[in-house]
Design an enzyme around this catalytic site. Structure first.
Site, PDB file in Angstrom:
ATOM      1  N   ASN A  11     -49.443 -61.446 -25.646  1.00 26.38           N
ATOM      2  CA  ASN A  11     -50.811 -61.132 -25.244  1.00 26.38           C
ATOM      3  C   ASN A  11     -51.773 -61.411 -26.393  1.00 26.38           C
ATOM      4  OD1 ASN A  11     -53.116 -60.113 -24.060  1.00 26.38           O
ATOM      5  ND2 ASN A  11     -52.537 -57.968 -24.321  1.00 26.38           N
ATOM      6  N   HIS A  97     -53.990 -53.079 -18.848  1.00 24.17           N
ATOM      7  CA  HIS A  97     -53.680 -52.888 -20.268  1.00 24.17           C
ATOM      8  C   HIS A  97     -54.643 -51.851 -20.834  1.00 24.17           C
ATOM      9  CE1 HIS A  97     -53.248 -53.646 -24.569  1.00 24.17           C
ATOM     10  NE2 HIS A  97     -52.122 -54.281 -24.293  1.00 24.17           N
ATOM     11  N   GLU A 167     -46.213 -49.069 -22.083  1.00 24.26           N
ATOM     12  CA  GLU A 167     -46.903 -49.144 -23.362  1.00 24.26           C
ATOM     13  C   GLU A 167     -47.033 -47.731 -23.932  1.00 24.26           C
ATOM     14  OE1 GLU A 167     -50.331 -52.318 -23.345  1.00 24.26           O
ATOM     15  OE2 GLU A 167     -50.663 -50.864 -21.757  1.00 24.26           O
TER      16      GLU A 167
END
Length: 242
Positions: A11, A97, A167
């Protein structure tokens, strides 16, 4: 991911011009092993999608986008649709995200669900990011928070065309990484909550070439999401070639 390959998500966030992206790609492709068995996906900024797409033909590297809108057309200044991404041969897209969500009041509302469905409608595999903050972890709320995120996001979403990205938010960009065994535990718990043993789940949060072997050795972890180290072709190649 149905082929069982380990997934390496790179990313780039808001980094690299088109020229810089091509320079990276030309160097990176020569650094990775030709016989590697990983699914490597580059997620450049939107401005570099077109030029990267043209130069990935015939390689083992795939292309992903960093966000997607739920409508195909509309008055959404600054947004990009699945229809547009599909034209560029984008195969994956990141949804939710944390760095995109931290300024939003209700990050796991119905719009997340619509983004996932939009990606699947255009044969793009979404990577849904879930995870907890340091405060939530300290309060022993990790499972509660992730369960809420999954419940709000996945209504009527096809689990056969979906990747989950765990995450540990407190580890993103901090240099701290969740212990591989703990990441493995959380990912096993997520898989159990979803009731789907073969759903791919990857880990993100300060992944480096120093900890990649320990992370990938965990039986429940199907891959990693790499942030800052994905900007350097040599560092990313070391992760791919671990």
């Amino acid at each position: 991911m149905k082929n069982g390959k380990k997934l390496i998500v790179a990313n780039w966030k808001m980094h690299k011009t088109q020229t810089e992206s091509l320079e990276f790609l030309n160097f990176f492709l020569n650094e990775i092993k030709k016989d590697h068995d990983r699914e490597v996906i580059l997620f450049p900024p939107f401005t570099s999608l077109g030029v990267i797409s043209k130069h990935l033909y015939g390689t083992k590297v795939r292309l992903g986008a960093q966000n997607i809108h739920w409508d195909d057309y509309g008055s959404y200044t600054g947004s990009i649709s699945g229809l547009m991404l599909g034209e560029l041969d984008v195969k994956y897209v990141i949804v939710n995200h944390y760095e995109r969500l931290r300024c939003e009041q209700n990050p796991y509302d119905k719009m997340t669900n619509l983004r996932l469905k939009a990606a699947q409608r255009h044969a793009i595999t979404p990577i849904l990011c879930v995870g907890e903050t340091q405060e939530q972890r300290n309060a022993d709320e990790t499972e509660k928070i992730i369960d809420t995120q999954l419940s709000n996001a996945l209504s009527d979403v096809d689990l056969n065309n979906l990747i989950i990205g765990y995450e540990s938010i407190w580890a993103i960009g901090t240099g701290e990484s969740c212990k591989p065994s703990e990441a493995n535990r959380i990912i096993a718990w997520i898989r159990k909550q979803l009731g789907k043993k073969d759903i791919p789940i990857i880990y993100g949060g300060s992944v480096t070439h120093s900890n990649i072997k320990g992370i990938m050795a965990q039986p429940e972890i199907n891959g990693v999401m790499v942030g800052s180290l994905s900007l350097d072709p040599t560092s990313l190649a070391r992760i791919v070639n671990f």
